[in-house]
Design an enzyme around this catalytic site. Structure first.
Site, mmCIF file in Angstrom:
data_model
loop_
_atom_site.group_PDB
_atom_site.id
_atom_site.type_symbol
_atom_site.label_atom_id
_atom_site.label_comp_id
_atom_site.label_asym_id
_atom_site.label_seq_id
_atom_site.Cartn_x
_atom_site.Cartn_y
_atom_site.Cartn_z
ATOM 1 N N LYS A 277 63.488 46.249 70.918
ATOM 2 C CA LYS A 277 63.281 45.147 71.865
ATOM 3 C C LYS A 277 62.659 43.992 71.092
ATOM 4 O O LYS A 277 61.426 43.819 71.112
ATOM 5 C CB LYS A 277 62.295 45.582 72.972
ATOM 6 C CG LYS A 277 62.873 46.482 74.035
ATOM 7 C CD LYS A 277 61.954 46.492 75.259
ATOM 8 C CE LYS A 277 61.354 47.831 75.498
ATOM 9 N NZ LYS A 277 60.462 47.926 76.662
ATOM 10 N N PHE B 36 61.770 47.887 80.737
ATOM 11 C CA PHE B 36 61.257 49.227 80.452
ATOM 12 C C PHE B 36 62.367 50.253 80.668
ATOM 13 O O PHE B 36 63.005 50.273 81.716
ATOM 14 C CB PHE B 36 60.063 49.546 81.343
ATOM 15 C CG PHE B 36 59.272 50.717 80.851
ATOM 16 C CD1 PHE B 36 58.343 50.565 79.839
ATOM 17 C CD2 PHE B 36 59.486 51.980 81.370
ATOM 18 C CE1 PHE B 36 57.630 51.649 79.358
ATOM 19 C CE2 PHE B 36 58.778 53.076 80.899
ATOM 20 C CZ PHE B 36 57.847 52.906 79.894
ATOM 21 N N VAL B 37 62.606 51.090 79.666
ATOM 22 C CA VAL B 37 63.701 52.064 79.742
ATOM 23 C C VAL B 37 63.181 53.496 79.650
ATOM 24 O O VAL B 37 62.099 53.739 79.097
ATOM 25 C CB VAL B 37 64.737 51.827 78.618
ATOM 26 C CG1 VAL B 37 65.539 50.567 78.876
ATOM 27 C CG2 VAL B 37 64.078 51.781 77.245
ATOM 28 N N ASP C 53 61.729 56.460 68.763
ATOM 29 C CA ASP C 53 62.593 56.110 69.889
ATOM 30 C C ASP C 53 62.799 54.608 70.008
ATOM 31 O O ASP C 53 63.906 54.132 70.176
ATOM 32 C CB ASP C 53 62.028 56.692 71.207
ATOM 33 C CG ASP C 53 60.563 56.327 71.458
ATOM 34 O OD1 ASP C 53 59.926 55.658 70.617
ATOM 35 O OD2 ASP C 53 60.039 56.735 72.518
ATOM 36 N N LYS D 96 55.609 61.545 70.902
ATOM 37 C CA LYS D 96 56.608 62.475 71.359
ATOM 38 C C LYS D 96 58.002 61.866 71.513
ATOM 39 O O LYS D 96 58.981 62.573 71.585
ATOM 40 C CB LYS D 96 56.178 63.049 72.735
ATOM 41 C CG LYS D 96 54.842 63.761 72.727
ATOM 42 C CD LYS D 96 54.682 64.632 73.981
ATOM 43 C CE LYS D 96 53.973 63.948 75.102
ATOM 44 N NZ LYS D 96 52.578 63.557 74.931
ATOM 45 N N GLY D 97 58.081 60.544 71.585
ATOM 46 C CA GLY D 97 59.326 59.896 72.007
ATOM 47 C C GLY D 97 60.554 60.148 71.157
ATOM 48 O O GLY D 97 61.670 59.986 71.621
ATOM 49 N N ASP E 240 59.950 58.111 78.032
ATOM 50 C CA ASP E 240 59.343 58.564 79.287
ATOM 51 C C ASP E 240 58.738 57.427 80.091
ATOM 52 O O ASP E 240 58.465 56.336 79.586
ATOM 53 C CB ASP E 240 58.219 59.559 78.989
ATOM 54 C CG ASP E 240 56.986 58.851 78.405
ATOM 55 O OD1 ASP E 240 57.119 58.213 77.344
ATOM 56 O OD2 ASP E 240 55.907 58.903 79.037
ATOM 57 N N ARG F 171 62.253 62.235 80.122
ATOM 58 C CA ARG F 171 62.626 62.383 78.710
ATOM 59 C C ARG F 171 63.934 63.152 78.559
ATOM 60 O O ARG F 171 64.634 63.014 77.559
ATOM 61 C CB ARG F 171 61.534 63.125 77.934
ATOM 62 C CG ARG F 171 60.224 62.360 77.774
ATOM 63 C CD ARG F 171 59.339 63.054 76.751
ATOM 64 N NE ARG F 171 57.945 62.646 76.823
ATOM 65 C CZ ARG F 171 57.434 61.597 76.180
ATOM 66 N NH1 ARG F 171 58.193 60.841 75.435
ATOM 67 N NH2 ARG F 171 56.156 61.314 76.287
ATOM 68 N N ASP G 249 58.938 48.275 69.993
ATOM 69 C CA ASP G 249 58.611 47.375 71.093
ATOM 70 C C ASP G 249 57.708 46.267 70.533
ATOM 71 O O ASP G 249 58.190 45.366 69.868
ATOM 72 C CB ASP G 249 57.946 48.210 72.196
ATOM 73 C CG ASP G 249 57.715 47.442 73.482
ATOM 74 O OD1 ASP G 249 58.506 46.553 73.792
ATOM 75 O OD2 ASP G 249 56.732 47.752 74.193
HETATM 76 P P1 IMP Z 1 55.033 49.611 70.414
HETATM 77 O O1 IMP Z 1 54.727 48.611 71.510
HETATM 78 O O2 IMP Z 1 56.143 49.100 69.505
HETATM 79 O O3 IMP Z 1 53.795 49.988 69.681
HETATM 80 O O4 IMP Z 1 55.630 50.885 71.155
HETATM 81 C C1 IMP Z 1 54.899 52.055 71.265
HETATM 82 C C2 IMP Z 1 55.576 53.128 72.025
HETATM 83 O O5 IMP Z 1 55.655 52.738 73.387
HETATM 84 C C3 IMP Z 1 56.992 53.517 71.678
HETATM 85 O O6 IMP Z 1 57.093 54.399 70.597
HETATM 86 C C4 IMP Z 1 57.424 54.198 72.960
HETATM 87 O O7 IMP Z 1 56.991 55.549 72.958
HETATM 88 C C5 IMP Z 1 56.683 53.399 74.009
HETATM 89 N N1 IMP Z 1 57.577 52.421 74.644
HETATM 90 C C6 IMP Z 1 57.753 51.115 74.348
HETATM 91 N N2 IMP Z 1 58.677 50.549 75.157
HETATM 92 C C7 IMP Z 1 59.084 51.547 75.978
HETATM 93 C C8 IMP Z 1 60.061 51.616 77.050
HETATM 94 O O8 IMP Z 1 60.762 50.652 77.412
HETATM 95 N N3 IMP Z 1 60.175 52.829 77.649
HETATM 96 C C9 IMP Z 1 59.459 53.935 77.301
HETATM 97 N N4 IMP Z 1 58.555 53.914 76.310
HETATM 98 C C10 IMP Z 1 58.381 52.729 75.664
HETATM 99 MG MG MG Z 2 56.861 56.592 70.749
#
Ligand code: IMP
Ligand code: MG
Length: 180
Positions: free
Chosen positions: A134, A155-156, A103, A46-47, A162, A168, A106
């Site tokens: 990040k 964390f943002v 969005d 959803k992000g 969210d 959001r 990470d």
């Molecule tokens: P990944 O760790 O790159 O697989 O990130 C997966 C998902 O975690 C992202 O698409 C976001 O929806 C969520 N996410 C990662 N870091 C943050 C943050 O700082 N705030 C909010 N959601 C986050």
């Molecule tokens: Mg996401």
């Protein structure tokens, strides 16, 4: 509001004005790089929806919008590490010029999974656009083609991002700085 969100303070990291200016710049780059093609923009739910809605309205080339839905985070702030595909794009992907929009990059686990899935359907081209990156948190090799802002390992929330499905709708991006 529930007790867990009643005493949260959010301090601004990126203002709405900064986001607006950067979204226009990225949309300009995307329009330039894909001139003469019809783009298939795939948002990761959803992000991505707030960023995607602003971004596509600034892109000047013809495009289609579709979505993929994945779940990777539980109700907290840390990745579970396992990515689950909840919905695939319900349109033709083979031979198309595709831009995946999300969005935040990470650990990279979610988008590596999504990009591999889409690549498997043999698009003509495949690029990745994320609002936030990040880089310190990365666990897998993945390089975004368009990045809004590189941010530190905090964390943002806001502008689509969210915490426990909340915040959001904030028009800016901020840190959760205090929980009393
Ligand atoms: P990944 O760790 O790159 O697989 O990130 C997966 C998902 O975690 C992202 O698409 C976001 O929806 C969520 N996410 C990662 N870091 C943050 C943050 O700082 N705030 C909010 N959601 C986050
Ligand atoms: Mg996401």
């Amino acid at each position: 509001m529930s007790a867990s969100t009643a005493h949260v303070r959010i301090s601004t990291l990126v203002t709405a004005e900064q986001i607006d200016a950067r979204v226009r710049e990225i949309a300009g780059l995307i329009s330039h790089d894909h001139a003469g093609t019809e783009l298939l923009v795939i948002g990761v739910l959803k992000g991505s929806w707030v960023f995607l809605a602003d971004l596509v309205r600034q892109v000047t080339i013809p495009l289609l919008v579709n979505f993929v839905a994945v779940s990777s985070y539980g109700d907290g702030t840390y990745s579970s590490g396992s990515v689950k595909l909840l919905m695939e794009p319900d349109c033709e992907v083979e031979g198309r010029d595709i831009l995946v929009v999300d969005d935040i990059l990470d650990t990279g686990l979610t988008l590596k999974f999504v990009m591999d899935r889409i690549r498997h359907r043999r698009p003509h081209s495949l690029k990745l656009c994320v609002l936030l990156d990040k880089p310190q948190r990365r666990q897998v090799e993945i390089k975004p083609d368009y990045v809004g802002f590189r941010i530190p390992d905090r964390f943002v929330v806001g502008y689509g991002l969210d915490h426990n499905q909340r915040f959001r709708n904030l028009p800016f991006i901020g840190y959760i700085s205090q929980t009393e």
